[in-house]
Design a protein around this motif. Structure first.
Motif, mmCIF file in Angstrom:
data_model
loop_
_atom_site.group_PDB
_atom_site.id
_atom_site.type_symbol
_atom_site.label_atom_id
_atom_site.label_comp_id
_atom_site.label_asym_id
_atom_site.label_seq_id
_atom_site.Cartn_x
_atom_site.Cartn_y
_atom_site.Cartn_z
ATOM 1 N N LEU A 15 7.074 -2.154 -3.096
ATOM 2 C CA LEU A 15 5.898 -1.802 -3.891
ATOM 3 C C LEU A 15 4.660 -1.738 -3.010
ATOM 4 O O LEU A 15 4.390 -2.659 -2.227
ATOM 5 N N VAL A 16 3.896 -0.651 -3.155
ATOM 6 C CA VAL A 16 2.596 -0.525 -2.504
ATOM 7 C C VAL A 16 1.534 -0.453 -3.592
ATOM 8 O O VAL A 16 1.684 0.286 -4.569
ATOM 9 N N PHE A 17 0.468 -1.232 -3.435
ATOM 10 C CA PHE A 17 -0.562 -1.281 -4.469
ATOM 11 C C PHE A 17 -1.950 -1.108 -3.861
ATOM 12 O O PHE A 17 -2.165 -1.353 -2.667
ATOM 13 N N ARG A 18 -2.876 -0.658 -4.717
ATOM 14 C CA ARG A 18 -4.283 -0.591 -4.332
ATOM 15 C C ARG A 18 -4.896 -1.973 -4.512
ATOM 16 O O ARG A 18 -5.001 -2.469 -5.629
ATOM 17 N N ASP A 19 -5.295 -2.580 -3.427
ATOM 18 C CA ASP A 19 -5.874 -3.920 -3.467
ATOM 19 C C ASP A 19 -7.366 -3.781 -3.767
ATOM 20 O O ASP A 19 -8.209 -3.778 -2.867
ATOM 21 N N LEU A 20 -7.688 -3.676 -5.053
ATOM 22 C CA LEU A 20 -9.056 -3.339 -5.443
ATOM 23 C C LEU A 20 -10.059 -4.424 -5.069
ATOM 24 O O LEU A 20 -11.207 -4.124 -4.739
ATOM 25 N N ASN A 21 -9.654 -5.690 -5.129
ATOM 26 C CA ASN A 21 -10.595 -6.742 -4.736
ATOM 27 C C ASN A 21 -10.427 -7.154 -3.276
ATOM 28 O O ASN A 21 -11.090 -8.090 -2.813
ATOM 29 N N ARG A 22 -9.516 -6.491 -2.566
ATOM 30 C CA ARG A 22 -9.362 -6.633 -1.112
ATOM 31 C C ARG A 22 -9.086 -8.075 -0.692
ATOM 32 O O ARG A 22 -9.468 -8.499 0.391
ATOM 33 N N ASN A 23 -8.366 -8.832 -1.530
ATOM 34 C CA ASN A 23 -8.104 -10.241 -1.201
ATOM 35 C C ASN A 23 -6.727 -10.473 -0.607
ATOM 36 O O ASN A 23 -6.340 -11.616 -0.359
ATOM 37 N N GLY A 24 -5.946 -9.412 -0.395
ATOM 38 C CA GLY A 24 -4.644 -9.565 0.229
ATOM 39 C C GLY A 24 -3.576 -10.131 -0.673
ATOM 40 O O GLY A 24 -2.516 -10.559 -0.198
ATOM 41 N N ILE A 25 -3.822 -10.130 -1.991
ATOM 42 C CA ILE A 25 -2.869 -10.667 -2.965
ATOM 43 C C ILE A 25 -2.670 -9.642 -4.066
ATOM 44 O O ILE A 25 -3.631 -9.025 -4.540
ATOM 45 N N TYR A 26 -1.422 -9.441 -4.489
ATOM 46 C CA TYR A 26 -1.154 -8.578 -5.635
ATOM 47 C C TYR A 26 -1.432 -9.383 -6.893
ATOM 48 O O TYR A 26 -0.631 -10.208 -7.315
ATOM 49 N N ASP A 27 -2.605 -9.149 -7.483
ATOM 50 C CA ASP A 27 -3.003 -9.929 -8.642
ATOM 51 C C ASP A 27 -3.543 -9.023 -9.735
ATOM 52 O O ASP A 27 -3.501 -7.788 -9.623
ATOM 53 N N LEU A 28 -4.032 -9.623 -10.800
ATOM 54 C CA LEU A 28 -4.519 -8.863 -11.947
ATOM 55 C C LEU A 28 -5.646 -7.923 -11.531
ATOM 56 O O LEU A 28 -6.550 -8.308 -10.793
ATOM 57 N N GLY A 29 -5.581 -6.695 -12.029
ATOM 58 C CA GLY A 29 -6.594 -5.703 -11.699
ATOM 59 C C GLY A 29 -6.165 -4.735 -10.625
ATOM 60 O O GLY A 29 -6.718 -3.639 -10.525
ATOM 61 N N ASP A 30 -5.203 -5.128 -9.799
ATOM 62 C CA ASP A 30 -4.698 -4.213 -8.779
ATOM 63 C C ASP A 30 -3.836 -3.135 -9.425
ATOM 64 O O ASP A 30 -3.248 -3.346 -10.492
ATOM 65 N N ARG A 31 -3.736 -1.987 -8.753
ATOM 66 C CA ARG A 31 -3.038 -0.834 -9.329
ATOM 67 C C ARG A 31 -2.005 -0.285 -8.352
ATOM 68 O O ARG A 31 -2.182 -0.392 -7.139
ATOM 69 N N PRO A 32 -0.929 0.316 -8.878
ATOM 70 C CA PRO A 32 0.055 0.937 -7.976
ATOM 71 C C PRO A 32 -0.577 2.085 -7.211
ATOM 72 O O PRO A 32 -1.508 2.733 -7.689
ATOM 73 N N MET A 33 -0.075 2.336 -6.025
ATOM 74 C CA MET A 33 -0.580 3.431 -5.194
ATOM 75 C C MET A 33 0.551 4.402 -4.922
ATOM 76 O O MET A 33 1.593 4.041 -4.371
ATOM 77 N N SER A 34 0.351 5.622 -5.326
ATOM 78 C CA SER A 34 1.359 6.673 -5.180
ATOM 79 C C SER A 34 1.169 7.421 -3.867
ATOM 80 O O SER A 34 0.097 7.402 -3.267
ATOM 81 N N ARG A 35 2.254 8.075 -3.429
ATOM 82 C CA ARG A 35 2.236 8.973 -2.261
ATOM 83 C C ARG A 35 1.947 8.245 -0.938
ATOM 84 O O ARG A 35 1.298 8.766 -0.050
ATOM 85 N N VAL A 36 2.447 7.029 -0.810
ATOM 86 C CA VAL A 36 2.338 6.287 0.443
ATOM 87 C C VAL A 36 3.694 6.338 1.152
ATOM 88 O O VAL A 36 4.736 6.111 0.536
ATOM 89 N N ALA A 37 3.667 6.632 2.445
ATOM 90 C CA ALA A 37 4.902 6.753 3.214
ATOM 91 C C ALA A 37 5.461 5.372 3.556
ATOM 92 O O ALA A 37 4.744 4.509 4.073
ATOM 93 N N VAL A 38 6.751 5.165 3.227
ATOM 94 C CA VAL A 38 7.464 3.940 3.583
ATOM 95 C C VAL A 38 8.702 4.347 4.383
ATOM 96 O O VAL A 38 9.511 5.152 3.922
ATOM 97 N N GLU A 39 8.828 3.791 5.561
ATOM 98 C CA GLU A 39 9.916 4.148 6.476
ATOM 99 C C GLU A 39 10.985 3.059 6.461
ATOM 100 O O GLU A 39 10.676 1.871 6.611
ATOM 101 N N LEU A 40 12.225 3.474 6.263
ATOM 102 C CA LEU A 40 13.369 2.558 6.279
ATOM 103 C C LEU A 40 14.113 2.712 7.598
ATOM 104 O O LEU A 40 14.543 3.811 7.955
#
Length: 390
Positions: A53-78
Motif C-alpha cells: 500500500l502507498v498512501f498520501r501522508d497528508l500530515n507528513r508524520n511518517g505514519i499511516y493514520d486517520l486522514g491519510d489517503r491512498p495514492m494511485s499510479r505509484v511505481a512499485v518494483e518487485l
C-alpha cells in the motif's frame, strides 16, 4: 390443466434436487454431501495477491493514520529470487498487486525464495515512512489460496509532495519569501520570470517588487505545493477582499456513485460544464490523487471549458487541481477571469495525475471564471474556495 403441469414440474425439480448421486444410483443427501470438508495439505491450484500500500501522508508524520489517503499510479518494483524485476502501478485503492500462485506459472510470484519491494516515488514526491525498500521470504504452503505465503508482510509506504511556492513575474522582478519562523529569503527568478522556492507547511508572506510597484501575498502552505497567480505589477491601493468565505468540495451534491452536473445556484454561484462524481467512479488516477476532502470531486466535462459565474462580484480564492488521467500528464490548465466584459486575470499551470497543486488565485471582484485545459483533457478540481459579499 396448465396449473397442474406447472405444479407437477415443480415437484419433480424438488425431488431431484433432494437426491445425491452415487455410483449411478440416486440416494438422499446428508450433511456430509452438502457441507464437505477440505482435504487440507493438498495443493489448491488457485491464486492470491501479495500487495503493498502507498498512501498520501497528508500530515507528513511518517505514519499511516486517520486522514491519510491512498495514492494511485505509484511505481512499485518487485525483485524476484532469480534477479529479475517487474513493476506494477498502484491502483485507485493505493495497492500495487502482484499475483501469487505455485501452480499458475505465468504469475509474478511463483517460486519460493527471497523477494524485495521498492517504491519509486513520482517526481516531486518523497518517502516519509523510511521504508521505500522492503523484503520478505516466501515459502510453499499447500492449501493456502495460492499455495504460497509470505513470511513477513509489507508495511504501508507514505509519500508527501516536496513543498514549494512557485509562480511567474515580469522579468527583472524581485521576489522575497518570509516563513513561519520569520526568516526571509529571496527567490531566484529565471529569465522567463518563473520562480520556485522550497517551503515548509505554515503561513508565508510573499513580497513582489518591480518598477516601483509592490505587492504582498499571504499564503498558507498545507498538504500540497502552492502555485501563485501572476503578480500584476500595478501600483495603487489594493482592493479589500470580500468578507464571506466559502469552500465547496462537491460532496453534498450526491450520494450515489454516478456523475452529476453541478447545478447553478450551488454554493450561491452559477456553474457551467462542471461535473461532480465519486473519485473512484472512473479509473483515472488523478481523480483519486486530487481529492482532498470527502470522496467526491469535480472536473470539466468532456475536457471542454467550464465556467463559474455570478451577477454579483465574487473573489476566487483558489482550488486544488490535478490531471484526471495519466495520459494527460503535463497538461496545461488555463484560468481566465472577467469583471463584466473586461478581462481581469489570466494564469496557466501544469497539471499532473500523480498529485495535486493548490492554485492560490486571489482573484478579486470577478463575475466570471473560465476553467480550460489546453489539450482538452479533464482537470480534476476539489475544495473550490471563494468569497462573497454580505
Amino acid at each position: 390443466m396448465k396449473r397442474d403441469l406447472l405444479f407437477s414440474g415443480a415437484v419433480v425439480v424438488v425431488a431431484v434436487a433432494g437426491l445425491a448421486v452415487l455410483c449411478g444410483s440416486a440416494r438422499a443427501g446428508g450433511a456430509a454431501d452438502y457441507y464437505p470438508r477440505r482435504a487440507w495439505g493438498s495443493f489448491e491450484g488457485g491464486q492470491m495477491n501479495t500487495s503493498l500500500l502507498v498512501f498520501r501522508d497528508l500530515n507528513r508524520n511518517g505514519i499511516y493514520d486517520l486522514g491519510d489517503r491512498p495514492m494511485s499510479r505509484v511505481a512499485v518494483e518487485l525483485g524476484k529470487p532469480n534477479g529479475s524485476t517487474i513493476m506494477r502501478l498502484t491502483n485507485a485503492g493505493g495497492f500495487a498487486n502482484f499475483r501469487m500462485s505455485v501452480m499458475q506459472r505465468d504469475f509474478e510470484v511463483v517460486d519460493p525464495g527471497h523477494y524485495t519491494f521498492r517504491v519509486v516515488p513520482p517526481p516531486g514526491y518523497s518517502v516519509t515512512t523510511g521504508n521505500a525498500s522492503q523484503e520478505s521470504d516466501y515459502v510453499v504452503s499447500p492449501g493456502s489460496p495460492g499455495d504460497m505465503i509470505a513470511k513477513t508482510t509489507t508495511h504501508p509506504v507514505g509519500l508527501a509532495a516536496d513543498m514549494t511556492i512557485s509562480g511567474a513575474v515580469a522579468a527583472g522582478s524581485r521576489v522575497s519569501l518570509t516563513g513561519p519562523d520569520g526568516v526571509s529569503a529571496a527567490a531566484q527568478v529565471g529569465p522567463d520570470g518563473r520562480f520556485s522556492a522550497p517551503v515548509t507547511p505554515g503561513e508565508w508572506l510573499v513580497d513582489f517588487a518591480t518598477g516601483g510597484a509592490t505587492e504582498r501575498r499571504h499564503v498558507v502552505v498545507g498538504a500540497s505545493p502552492v502555485v501563485l497567480s501572476a503578480f500584476s505589477g500595478k501600483s495603487g491601493p489594493a482592493e479589500k477582499p470580500l468578507p464571506l468565505e466559502h469552500v465547496v468540495g462537491f460532496d453534498d451534491l450526491m450520494t450515489s456513485p454516478g456523475v452529476f452536473e453541478v447545478p447553478s445556484g450551488y454554493g450561491g454561484l452559477n456553474w457551467y460544464n462542471l461535473v461532480a462524481m465519486h473519485q473512484r467512479f472512473t479509473d483515472g488516477p488523478g481523480y483519486t490523487n486530487t481529492t482532498m476532502s470527502g470522496e467526491f470531486i469535480a472536473y470539466n466535462s468532456s475536457g471542454h471549458p467550464a465556467q463559474v459565474f455570478s451577477d454579483k462580484p465574487f473573489d476566487f480564492t483558489g482550488a486544488y487541481f490535478g490531471a484526471g488521467w495519466d495520459d494527460a500528464e503535463g497538461e496545461t490548465l488555463v484560468l481566465k477571469a472577467w469583471r463584466g466584459d473586461e478581462p481581469a486575470y489570466e494564469d496557466q499551470l501544469v497539471l499532473s495525475a500523480n498529485g495535486l497543486v493548490y492554485f492560490a488565485a486571489d482573484y478579486l471582484r470577478i463575475t466570471r471564471l473560465e476553467i480550460r485545459t489546453q489539450h482538452y483533457w479533464q482537470a480534476a478540481i476539489d475544495d473550490f474556495a471563494y468569497r462573497t459579499g454580505p
